[in-house]
Write an enzyme that holds these catalytic residues in place. Structure first.
Site, PDB file in Angstrom:
ATOM      1  N   VAL A  21       0.827  -1.199   0.000  1.00 45.17           N
ATOM      2  CA  VAL A  21       0.000   0.000   0.000  1.00 45.17           C
ATOM      3  C   VAL A  21       0.865   1.253   0.000  1.00 45.17           C
ATOM      4  O   VAL A  21       0.582   2.224  -0.709  1.00 45.17           O
ATOM      5  CB  VAL A  21      -0.953  -0.006   1.218  1.00 45.17           C
ATOM      6  CG1 VAL A  21      -1.598   1.364   1.411  1.00 45.17           C
ATOM      7  CG2 VAL A  21      -2.028  -1.073   1.039  1.00 45.17           C
ATOM      8  N   GLU A  22       1.938   1.239   0.780  1.00 41.76           N
ATOM      9  CA  GLU A  22       2.758   2.430   0.924  1.00 41.76           C
ATOM     10  C   GLU A  22       3.530   2.799  -0.342  1.00 41.76           C
ATOM     11  O   GLU A  22       3.597   3.973  -0.694  1.00 41.76           O
ATOM     12  CB  GLU A  22       3.745   2.257   2.079  1.00 41.76           C
ATOM     13  CG  GLU A  22       3.112   2.208   3.447  1.00 41.76           C
ATOM     14  CD  GLU A  22       2.433   3.508   3.831  1.00 41.76           C
ATOM     15  OE1 GLU A  22       2.723   4.557   3.213  1.00 41.76           O
ATOM     16  OE2 GLU A  22       1.594   3.482   4.747  1.00 41.76           O
ATOM     17  N   SER A  23       4.131   1.835  -1.003  1.00 45.18           N
ATOM     18  CA  SER A  23       5.044   2.195  -2.096  1.00 45.18           C
ATOM     19  C   SER A  23       5.050   1.226  -3.275  1.00 45.18           C
ATOM     20  O   SER A  23       5.901   1.343  -4.156  1.00 45.18           O
ATOM     21  CB  SER A  23       6.474   2.291  -1.551  1.00 45.18           C
ATOM     22  OG  SER A  23       6.966   1.006  -1.181  1.00 45.18           O
TER      23      SER A  23
END
Length: 367
Positions: free
Chosen positions: A152-154
Site C-alpha cells: 500500500v505504501e510504495s
C-alpha cells in the site's frame, strides 16, 4: 491531535493520504501563503524561479536552535537549510479534499487490492521470504501484514516519492498553507528529526527524496518514526529503507509490534451491525478504538461470525462508507487498531490487511 475519525496524521507514511483522493480529487487550487523572502537558486531542476530559504531569518534561527538541541554543527544545519526550497506543489498536495466529499470503501479498496500490487507482492514475498519469516518470529507480525503495508505504501519500492525531503519538510514547517488546521509545529519537529537521522546515517540532507509530506523509503516512514522504529535488520551497520528490503521488513514489523500488535491474534471479524439505531450509535461511538467485548456486541444486537465466540479481547464496530450505497461493517480487534497506528484510517488498515491476504493466498497456491 484531532480525533482519528476525521484526521489522518503524518508520521511514517503519506501514501494513504494520497489514497484518500479515491474519495475525490484532492484540491489543487488552495493558495499557500507566499514565502517571506526569495532568492533564486541554481536552476538545476529547470525551474524558472526557485525559492530557497537561505535569507529567512526565522529559518536560520530555527537551524541554530535545532543544532543546539541536538548537539549538531550549526553551520552544517544552517547551510543545508539555506539550500532548502519552497515547493508550491507540496503546499497544494497537503490540502484535504473538498468538504462534504463522500468516502467510498469499494473505490478505495480497488486502488490497492488489484492485480499489479498482488503480482508485485508475490514477487516481493518470494524474494524476501527469509526476512519475512525472521520478522514474524521476532516481532509476531505475520508476513501478510508486512507485505500489505509495503504494498500500500510504495508498491514495494516503485513509488517512494520524488520530492526532496528537506524541501517538503521546510515548506510545511515555514509556509504551511492556510485553509486547514496549522500543522507547521508537527513538521518542524519532523524536520529536526530529519537532521538527526541524516547525521546518524551520515547522509547529505539534500539527497533523500520522499513524499510531499516528507515520508521516506519503501515503508514511507516519517523521520521521527525512522529514528524510533527503523532497524538495521540485515546487520550491515546502516539502516537503508530505500534499497534494503530486510531493513524495511524489520522496521515495519518493529513499528507494529511497538504499537500494540498481538502475536497470533486476528485483525477483524465479520459482523452484522445492530438494527436498532441507538445500539448501533453506541457501538460506533468509540470509532476504531477497541472498546467492547464479544458479549457486549451481542447485548447491543450485533451479530458476529461464529469464530469470534472465543475471542477474549476488545472490539470496535468499524463503519466504512460506500458512497451512496450501504456502508460496510467489520468488528476490528486490537490488531486492526495496531495497523491504524501506521495511518489513522480504517480504510487504510483494511486495505493493508486485504492486500496482504490476497498476496498470501496466491503465494500459498503457488508450487
Amino acid at each position: 491531535m484531532r480525533h482519528p475519525k476525521h484526521f489522518v496524521p503524518f508520521r511514517r507514511t503519506i501514501a494513504a493520504v494520497l489514497a484518500l483522493s479515491a474519495f475525490s480529487t484532492v484540491s489543487l487550487t488552495a493558495c499557500a501563503k507566499p514565502p517571506k523572502a526569495r532568492t533564486v537558486a541554481a536552476q538545476d531542476d529547470n525551474a524558472p524561479d526557485v525559492v530557497t530559504y537561505g535569507q529567512r531569518e526565522d529559518v536560520m534561527r530555527f537551524g541554530a536552535e535545532l543544532a543546539a538541541r541536538q548537539n549538531l554543527d550549526p553551520a552544517w544545519v544552517q547551510g543545508k537549510l539555506a539550500e532548502s526550497r519552497f515547493v508550491p506543489n507540496v503546499a497544494k498536495f497537503i490540502m484535504p479534499p473538498p468538504a462534504g466529499t463522500a468516502k467510498n470503501w469499494a473505490a478505495y479498496r480497488s486502488r490497492f487490492v488489484e492485480p499489479i500490487r498482488i503480482r508485485a507482492g508475490l514477487a516481493f514475498w518470494r524474494e524476501n521470504e527469509k526476512w519475512l519469516v525472521k520478522a514474524s518470529a521476532m516481532y509476531g507480525v505475520p508476513a501478510e501484514i508486512v507485505v500489505g503495508v509495503i504494498g500500500v505504501e510504495s508498491i514495494y519500492g516503485r513509488q517512494m516519492g520524488n520530492f526532496r525531503v528537506i524541501d517538503a519538510l521546510a515548506t510545511l514547517s515555514f509556509d504551511f498553507p492556510t485553509g486547514r488546521k496549522d500543522r507547521s509545529a508537527f513538521f518542524r519537529d519532523e524536520l529536526e528529526q530529519f537532521f538527526v537521522m541524516a547525521h546518524s546515517e551520515d547522509l547529505d540532507p539534500l539527497a533523500p527524496k520522499g513524499s510531499y509530506a516528507g515520508a521516506m523509503g519503501m515503508g514511507q516512514f516519517m523521520p521521527s518514526s525512522w529514528n524510533k522504529y527503523a532497524v538495521d535488520f540485515d546487520g550491515d551497520g546502516h539502516i537503508d529503507m530505500n534499497r534494503s528490503t530486510a531493513d524495511v521488513i524489520g522496521s515495519v514489523a518493529h513499528f507494529l509490534a511497538e504499537n500494540g500488535w498481538q502475536r497470533d491474534k486476528p485483525t477483524r471479524f465479520a459482523v452484522e451491525p445492530p438494527v436498532d439505531t441507538s445500539d448501533r450509535a453506541t457501538l460506533l461511538g468509540p470509532d476504531i478504538l477497541p472498546t467492547f467485548t464479544v458479549q457486549q456486541f451481542g447485548e447491543r444486537g450485533a451479530a458476529l461470525e461464529a469464530r469470534a465466540a472465543d475471542y477474549d479481547g476488545k472490539l470496535a464496530l468499524v463503519e466504512l462508507q460506500n458512497g451512496a450505497a450501504a456502508p460496510s461493517y467489520i468488528a476490528g480487534t486490537e490488531n486492526f487498531y495496531a495497523v491504524t497506528r501506521y495511518n489513522w484510517s480504517s480504510y487504510y488498515a483494511l486495505a493493508v490487511i486485504e492486500l496482504g491476504e490476497a498476496v498470501g493466498r496466491v503465494h500459498r497456491a503457488q508450487p
